[in-house]
Write a protein that holds these residues in place. Structure first.
Motif, PDB file in Angstrom:
ATOM      1  N   MET A   1      -0.609 -13.537 -11.955  1.00  0.00           N
ATOM      2  CA  MET A   1       0.800 -13.150 -11.777  1.00  0.00           C
ATOM      3  C   MET A   1       0.949 -11.626 -11.788  1.00  0.00           C
ATOM      4  O   MET A   1       1.649 -11.057 -10.960  1.00  0.00           O
ATOM      5  CB  MET A   1       1.650 -13.776 -12.895  1.00  0.00           C
ATOM      6  CG  MET A   1       3.135 -13.553 -12.716  1.00  0.00           C
ATOM      7  SD  MET A   1       3.770 -14.419 -11.258  1.00  0.00           S
ATOM      8  CE  MET A   1       5.498 -13.957 -11.329  1.00  0.00           C
ATOM      9  N   ILE A   2       0.322 -10.998 -12.755  1.00  0.00           N
ATOM     10  CA  ILE A   2       0.391  -9.544 -12.852  1.00  0.00           C
ATOM     11  C   ILE A   2      -0.240  -8.905 -11.626  1.00  0.00           C
ATOM     12  O   ILE A   2       0.264  -7.923 -11.068  1.00  0.00           O
ATOM     13  CB  ILE A   2      -0.302  -9.063 -14.136  1.00  0.00           C
ATOM     14  CG1 ILE A   2       0.453  -9.587 -15.374  1.00  0.00           C
ATOM     15  CG2 ILE A   2      -0.365  -7.541 -14.161  1.00  0.00           C
ATOM     16  CD1 ILE A   2      -0.192  -9.214 -16.681  1.00  0.00           C
ATOM     17  N   ALA A   3      -1.339  -9.478 -11.179  1.00  0.00           N
ATOM     18  CA  ALA A   3      -2.007  -8.945  -9.994  1.00  0.00           C
ATOM     19  C   ALA A   3      -1.114  -9.045  -8.760  1.00  0.00           C
ATOM     20  O   ALA A   3      -1.062  -8.129  -7.933  1.00  0.00           O
ATOM     21  CB  ALA A   3      -3.321  -9.704  -9.748  1.00  0.00           C
ATOM     22  N   LEU A   4      -0.383 -10.151  -8.662  1.00  0.00           N
ATOM     23  CA  LEU A   4       0.529 -10.321  -7.540  1.00  0.00           C
ATOM     24  C   LEU A   4       1.643  -9.288  -7.575  1.00  0.00           C
ATOM     25  O   LEU A   4       2.022  -8.712  -6.551  1.00  0.00           O
ATOM     26  CB  LEU A   4       1.116 -11.741  -7.561  1.00  0.00           C
ATOM     27  CG  LEU A   4       2.103 -12.073  -6.439  1.00  0.00           C
ATOM     28  CD1 LEU A   4       1.439 -11.931  -5.071  1.00  0.00           C
ATOM     29  CD2 LEU A   4       2.681 -13.472  -6.626  1.00  0.00           C
ATOM     30  N   ILE A   5       2.151  -9.033  -8.769  1.00  0.00           N
ATOM     31  CA  ILE A   5       3.210  -8.021  -8.920  1.00  0.00           C
ATOM     32  C   ILE A   5       2.691  -6.648  -8.520  1.00  0.00           C
ATOM     33  O   ILE A   5       3.375  -5.872  -7.836  1.00  0.00           O
ATOM     34  CB  ILE A   5       3.735  -8.012 -10.363  1.00  0.00           C
ATOM     35  CG1 ILE A   5       4.455  -9.334 -10.670  1.00  0.00           C
ATOM     36  CG2 ILE A   5       4.688  -6.835 -10.566  1.00  0.00           C
ATOM     37  CD1 ILE A   5       4.890  -9.463 -12.111  1.00  0.00           C
ATOM     38  N   ILE A   6       1.443  -6.364  -8.933  1.00  0.00           N
ATOM     39  CA  ILE A   6       0.858  -5.060  -8.585  1.00  0.00           C
ATOM     40  C   ILE A   6       0.708  -4.923  -7.084  1.00  0.00           C
ATOM     41  O   ILE A   6       1.020  -3.875  -6.500  1.00  0.00           O
ATOM     42  CB  ILE A   6      -0.505  -4.899  -9.285  1.00  0.00           C
ATOM     43  CG1 ILE A   6      -0.316  -4.797 -10.802  1.00  0.00           C
ATOM     44  CG2 ILE A   6      -1.225  -3.651  -8.752  1.00  0.00           C
ATOM     45  CD1 ILE A   6      -1.615  -4.751 -11.580  1.00  0.00           C
ATOM     46  N   VAL A   7       0.265  -5.993  -6.450  1.00  0.00           N
ATOM     47  CA  VAL A   7       0.100  -5.968  -4.995  1.00  0.00           C
ATOM     48  C   VAL A   7       1.445  -5.754  -4.311  1.00  0.00           C
ATOM     49  O   VAL A   7       1.577  -4.966  -3.365  1.00  0.00           O
ATOM     50  CB  VAL A   7      -0.559  -7.268  -4.503  1.00  0.00           C
ATOM     51  CG1 VAL A   7      -0.518  -7.339  -2.971  1.00  0.00           C
ATOM     52  CG2 VAL A   7      -2.000  -7.362  -4.992  1.00  0.00           C
ATOM     53  N   ILE A   8       2.469  -6.464  -4.807  1.00  0.00           N
ATOM     54  CA  ILE A   8       3.802  -6.322  -4.211  1.00  0.00           C
ATOM     55  C   ILE A   8       4.324  -4.898  -4.378  1.00  0.00           C
ATOM     56  O   ILE A   8       4.887  -4.297  -3.449  1.00  0.00           O
ATOM     57  CB  ILE A   8       4.778  -7.336  -4.842  1.00  0.00           C
ATOM     58  CG1 ILE A   8       4.376  -8.761  -4.450  1.00  0.00           C
ATOM     59  CG2 ILE A   8       6.207  -7.047  -4.404  1.00  0.00           C
ATOM     60  CD1 ILE A   8       5.195  -9.838  -5.157  1.00  0.00           C
ATOM     61  N   VAL A   9       4.125  -4.332  -5.575  1.00  0.00           N
ATOM     62  CA  VAL A   9       4.575  -2.962  -5.829  1.00  0.00           C
ATOM     63  C   VAL A   9       3.863  -1.986  -4.906  1.00  0.00           C
ATOM     64  O   VAL A   9       4.478  -1.073  -4.331  1.00  0.00           O
ATOM     65  CB  VAL A   9       4.340  -2.588  -7.304  1.00  0.00           C
ATOM     66  CG1 VAL A   9       4.575  -1.093  -7.513  1.00  0.00           C
ATOM     67  CG2 VAL A   9       5.244  -3.399  -8.219  1.00  0.00           C
ATOM     68  N   VAL A  10       2.543  -2.168  -4.758  1.00  0.00           N
ATOM     69  CA  VAL A  10       1.773  -1.287  -3.878  1.00  0.00           C
ATOM     70  C   VAL A  10       2.278  -1.398  -2.439  1.00  0.00           C
ATOM     71  O   VAL A  10       2.450  -0.393  -1.744  1.00  0.00           O
ATOM     72  CB  VAL A  10       0.279  -1.625  -3.960  1.00  0.00           C
ATOM     73  CG1 VAL A  10      -0.495  -0.876  -2.867  1.00  0.00           C
ATOM     74  CG2 VAL A  10      -0.287  -1.274  -5.322  1.00  0.00           C
ATOM     75  N   LEU A  11       2.530  -2.622  -1.979  1.00  0.00           N
ATOM     76  CA  LEU A  11       3.023  -2.823  -0.616  1.00  0.00           C
ATOM     77  C   LEU A  11       4.397  -2.192  -0.419  1.00  0.00           C
ATOM     78  O   LEU A  11       4.677  -1.598   0.634  1.00  0.00           O
ATOM     79  CB  LEU A  11       3.077  -4.318  -0.295  1.00  0.00           C
ATOM     80  CG  LEU A  11       1.721  -5.025  -0.155  1.00  0.00           C
ATOM     81  CD1 LEU A  11       1.925  -6.525   0.050  1.00  0.00           C
ATOM     82  CD2 LEU A  11       0.913  -4.412   0.977  1.00  0.00           C
ATOM     83  N   VAL A  12       5.244  -2.313  -1.449  1.00  0.00           N
ATOM     84  CA  VAL A  12       6.575  -1.702  -1.351  1.00  0.00           C
ATOM     85  C   VAL A  12       6.463  -0.179  -1.280  1.00  0.00           C
ATOM     86  O   VAL A  12       7.155   0.466  -0.485  1.00  0.00           O
ATOM     87  CB  VAL A  12       7.444  -2.133  -2.550  1.00  0.00           C
ATOM     88  CG1 VAL A  12       8.735  -1.316  -2.600  1.00  0.00           C
ATOM     89  CG2 VAL A  12       7.776  -3.613  -2.480  1.00  0.00           C
ATOM     90  N   VAL A  13       5.580   0.378  -2.125  1.00  0.00           N
ATOM     91  CA  VAL A  13       5.387   1.832  -2.108  1.00  0.00           C
ATOM     92  C   VAL A  13       4.864   2.296  -0.745  1.00  0.00           C
ATOM     93  O   VAL A  13       5.340   3.294  -0.177  1.00  0.00           O
ATOM     94  CB  VAL A  13       4.432   2.255  -3.234  1.00  0.00           C
ATOM     95  CG1 VAL A  13       4.047   3.729  -3.082  1.00  0.00           C
ATOM     96  CG2 VAL A  13       5.068   2.016  -4.595  1.00  0.00           C
ATOM     97  N   LEU A  14       3.913   1.559  -0.201  1.00  0.00           N
ATOM     98  CA  LEU A  14       3.372   1.917   1.114  1.00  0.00           C
ATOM     99  C   LEU A  14       4.440   1.807   2.200  1.00  0.00           C
ATOM    100  O   LEU A  14       4.538   2.667   3.090  1.00  0.00           O
ATOM    101  CB  LEU A  14       2.184   1.005   1.450  1.00  0.00           C
ATOM    102  CG  LEU A  14       0.894   1.255   0.665  1.00  0.00           C
ATOM    103  CD1 LEU A  14      -0.158   0.211   1.026  1.00  0.00           C
ATOM    104  CD2 LEU A  14       0.371   2.657   0.927  1.00  0.00           C
ATOM    105  N   ALA A  15       5.241   0.746   2.100  1.00  0.00           N
ATOM    106  CA  ALA A  15       6.301   0.563   3.098  1.00  0.00           C
ATOM    107  C   ALA A  15       7.315   1.697   3.020  1.00  0.00           C
ATOM    108  O   ALA A  15       7.753   2.225   4.054  1.00  0.00           O
ATOM    109  CB  ALA A  15       6.992  -0.788   2.872  1.00  0.00           C
TER     110      ALA A  15
END
Length: 235
Positions: A1-15
């Motif tokens: 779950m935490i890993a998924l949140i990190i991935v989502i945050v990274v994708l949002v930052v990149l976007a």
């Protein structure tokens, strides 16, 4: 779950970063377009003033046909549509050279130089040249910033996606870096007039020569001071 949140945050930052770079490129592209439009407005004003200047000169120096036709041809080439900034700078440079020759011709006509319409057109054209130079600097500064973004990573990737390409600078080809500058202060370096003898004074070389001395009939120098009457010895 935490890993998924990190991935989502990274994708949002990149976007967000991509969106920011995209918006920045679009803003720069619009600033370049706006700066070029300002140059175009001033160039059109320049062409109109030069046309009026040619008509004024024609009224006083109609027989200077070659110079007048040269300016008209150069003006027509500069006003041609569909030119890139580099091509426009080149045609404007040729127009500036032809205009300089026209101003040099006008120097030989005192009545034309004193004409109020001619003087007003010169002043307006000189002011327009200053505005063109200022607009050119602003345009080139924005082009430099845009081209840097297009060339550097990672904004070059976004530029390719957004179809934002590099732009051409507006500057002269060759020695001069200011294609649209005309100096009305002088028509060229002053050339000293040739020395001539007018009859009112001797040329310097002749004035420096000593006058020839002519002896009198008695062998004495007539220019020598009179020694006065001589007194016989023993009197």
């Amino acid at each position: 779950m935490i890993a998924l949140i990190i991935v989502i945050v990274v994708l949002v930052v990149l976007a967000l970063a991509v969106v920011g770079m995209y918006n920045g490129l679009v803003r720069l592209r619009n600033k370049v377009d706006e700066a070029w439009n300002q140059i175009d407005v001033e160039l059109q004003r320049r062409h109109d003033l030069i046309g009026n200047l040619v008509e004024t000169v024609k009224g006083y120096a109609a027989h200077e046909r070659g110079t007048l036709e040269e300016v008209v041809r150069a003006r027509g080439a500069a006003m041609a549509g569909g030119q890139s900034p580099a091509q426009q700078a080149e045609t404007e440079g040729l127009l500036t050279q032809a205009l300089g020759r026209l101003i040099a011709v006008a120097e030989a006509y005192p009545d034309l130089k004193a004409n109020q319409n001619f003087l007003a057109l010169q002043n307006e054209l000189s002011s327009t040249e200053d505005r063109i130079a200022s607009a050119r600097r602003y345009y080139n500064a924005n082009v430099r910033e845009l081209n840097t973004k297009v060339d550097t990573v990672p904004s070059n990737i976004v530029a390719g996606i957004a179809h934002v390409s590099k732009r051409e600078y507006f500057e002269a080809r060759g020695e001069s870096r200011d294609p649209v500058r005309v100096d009305f202060g002088s028509s060229g370096p002053a050339v000293p007039p040739p020395q001539s003898y007018t009859g009112t004074e001797l040329p310097r070389a002749q004035a420096a020569e000593p006058a020839p001395q002519v002896e009198g009939a008695d062998g004495t120098d007539p220019a020598a001071p009179d020694p006065g009457p001589t007194t016989p010895q023993g009197s």
